[in-house]
Design an enzyme around this catalytic site. Structure first.
Site, PDB file in Angstrom:
ATOM      1  N   LYS A  41      62.697  74.628  22.897  1.00  0.00           N
ATOM      2  CA  LYS A  41      62.445  73.989  24.193  1.00  0.00           C
ATOM      3  C   LYS A  41      60.945  73.975  24.473  1.00  0.00           C
ATOM      4  CE  LYS A  41      63.524  78.357  26.488  1.00  0.00           C
ATOM      5  NZ  LYS A  41      63.339  78.885  27.820  1.00  0.00           N
ATOM      6  N   ARG A 140      70.564  83.897  37.211  1.00  0.00           N
ATOM      7  CA  ARG A 140      69.792  82.673  37.029  1.00  0.00           C
ATOM      8  C   ARG A 140      70.718  81.491  36.737  1.00  0.00           C
ATOM      9  NH1 ARG A 140      65.194  81.793  32.369  1.00  0.00           N
ATOM     10  NH2 ARG A 140      67.012  81.918  31.017  1.00  0.00           N
ATOM     11  N   TYR A 262      29.606  78.383  36.563  1.00  0.00           N
ATOM     12  CA  TYR A 262      29.985  78.240  37.979  1.00  0.00           C
ATOM     13  C   TYR A 262      30.040  79.596  38.669  1.00  0.00           C
ATOM     14  CZ  TYR A 262      31.609  73.426  37.289  1.00  0.00           C
ATOM     15  OH  TYR A 262      31.682  72.077  37.028  1.00  0.00           O
ATOM     16  N   MET A 310      36.452  73.523  33.309  1.00  0.00           N
ATOM     17  CA  MET A 310      37.555  72.623  32.947  1.00  0.00           C
ATOM     18  C   MET A 310      37.543  72.283  31.452  1.00  0.00           C
ATOM     19  SD  MET A 310      38.535  68.883  34.476  1.00  0.00           S
ATOM     20  CE  MET A 310      38.583  69.407  36.170  1.00  0.00           C
TER      21      MET A 310
END
Ligand SMILES: Cc1ncc(COP(=O)(O)O)c(C=O)c1O
Length: 369
Positions: A41, A140, A262, A310
């Site tokens: 998955k 769950r 930053y 980023m």
């Protein structure tokens, strides 16, 4: 975004399919009687299900699990017909017909899912294959003990389901002495009494390393296939699968007192050399790694200084010779010296989150296939 050329990409992800298959064989060898499936998955935990699953099928794996229907529809054409592809979340309401159309097997997690499946079986005039999940304490997914009793006592429902396995999922298996393991095992055995002929599936990766009682008929490992350590606090028996290498784009000298990145969170105590490497939080290299991890160039550890941005990180490369790094040099971020679990710990998370968060901007290089 699909990056097709390594020289254009900011960073490279090498995925060792032979190591994944070796890990699957190691897990299978621990299971004396049980069959070993593969959980693929979330795009095989971020590593690319369309490459990973066929490699595992070629290694002998016959049972595959994904979470969502659409993951299964996308993966089915990549798998041989003789493999079984199970959908852990079962069918969304009204989409049951898709399972027949694409040769998929749902995990039935609730009475409405059971009813929709048996209704479809009624219309088809034949029992349809499914797994039945029971909740053994994780709260769950799956039928409660009361709901299971309702299903088990209703011949109409049972006639509609060609039951492949009754399954449940362990909440704490990576902690071998956690009392929850025994509690869930007892609850699972109790549930199986309602369907005494059914085959059963309980163990995930870590469950395979619990004793044989947990193995039943089918194990469902995911993380350990991809190199994540299955037992907390113990040496990792799995082979390393992933190598993540960032690319240097600039190296600069900075004087004592200069700041980096930053928020000016790092201030140089002395003259330093700083390399800017093209990987960032947009690539799944988490911001929580700021000032907390090391990258490696060969045998030399290079501390990450400043905040993860980023698209870039900044490394203190002062330990290396002035000419050692050039634009284009590759720096190891996940490697044998610095496995995914180590990076995860530094980031305050688990290896699962690191792998499934790996972004789409890497050049992906599959080896050993
Ligand atoms: C129901 C189920 N079975 C098996 C697995 C595989 O677990 P692991 O990756 O810990 O081996 C998962 C993963 O979350 C799961 O949800």
């Amino acid at each position: 975004m699909l990056t097709t050329k390594p020289e254009h990409a900011g960073a490279q992800l090498t995925i060792d399919l032979a190591a994944i298959c070796a890990n699957w064989r190691l897990l299978r060898a621990r299971l004396e009687r049980a069959t070993c499936a593969a959980v693929v998955k979330a795009d095989a935990y971020g590593l690319g299900a369309a490459c990973v699953a066929p490699a595992l099928a070629a290694a002998g794996c016959r049972h595959f699990f994904v979470a969502h229907l659409d993951e299964a529809i996308a993966l089915r054409p990549h798998l041989p017909e003789y493999t079984a592809l199970y959908v852990l979340h079962g069918s969304p309401p009204g989409a049951e017909g898709e399972f027949l159309a694409h040769d998929l097997i749902p995990v039935l997690n609730s009475l409405p899912q059971v009813d929709a499946w048996t209704a479809l079986a009624g219309r088809q005039g034949a029992a349809l294959p499914a797994l039945l999940q029971v909740d053994t304490g994780m709260s769950r997914l799956g039928l409660s003990a009361e709901e299971l009793a309702i299903v088990a006592s209703d011949q109409r429902r049972l006639d509609g389901i060609a039951l492949r396995y009754v399954m449940s999922h362990l909440a704490c298996a990576e902690q071998q002495d956690h009392p929850m393991n025994r509690q869930q095992l007892a609850a699972f055995r109790e549930a199986l009494r309602a369907l005494p002929q059914a085959r059963a599936s309980l163990a995930n990766s870590s469950g395979i390393f619990l004793d044989r009682d947990y193995h039943f008929d089918l194990a469902r490992p995911g993380a350990a296939l991809y190199g994540i350590a299955p037992i907390a606090g113990q040496p990792n028996p799995m082979r390393q699968v992933v190598r993540l290498q960032g690319k240097v784009i600039q190296v600069r000298g900075i004087p004592a007192g200069a700041v980096v990145g930053y928020g000016a969170t790092y201030r140089a105590g002395s003259t330093r050399r700083i390399a800017t490497v093209t990987v960032g939080y947009a690539d799944g290299f988490l911001r929580s790694l700021s000032n907390r991890t090391v990258a490696w160039f060969g045998e030399t550890p290079l501390p990450l200084v400043g905040i993860v941005a980023m698209d870039t990180i900044t490394l203190d490369v002062s330990e290396l010779g002035a000419e050692a790094l050039q634009p284009g040099s590759l720096i190891d971020l996940i490697s044998e010296q610095h496995p995914v679990d180590a990076l995860a710990q530094e980031a305050g998370t688990i290896g699962y989150e690191i792998l499934t968060g790996l972004g789409g901007r890497y050049f992906r290089h599959y080896v050993g296939g």
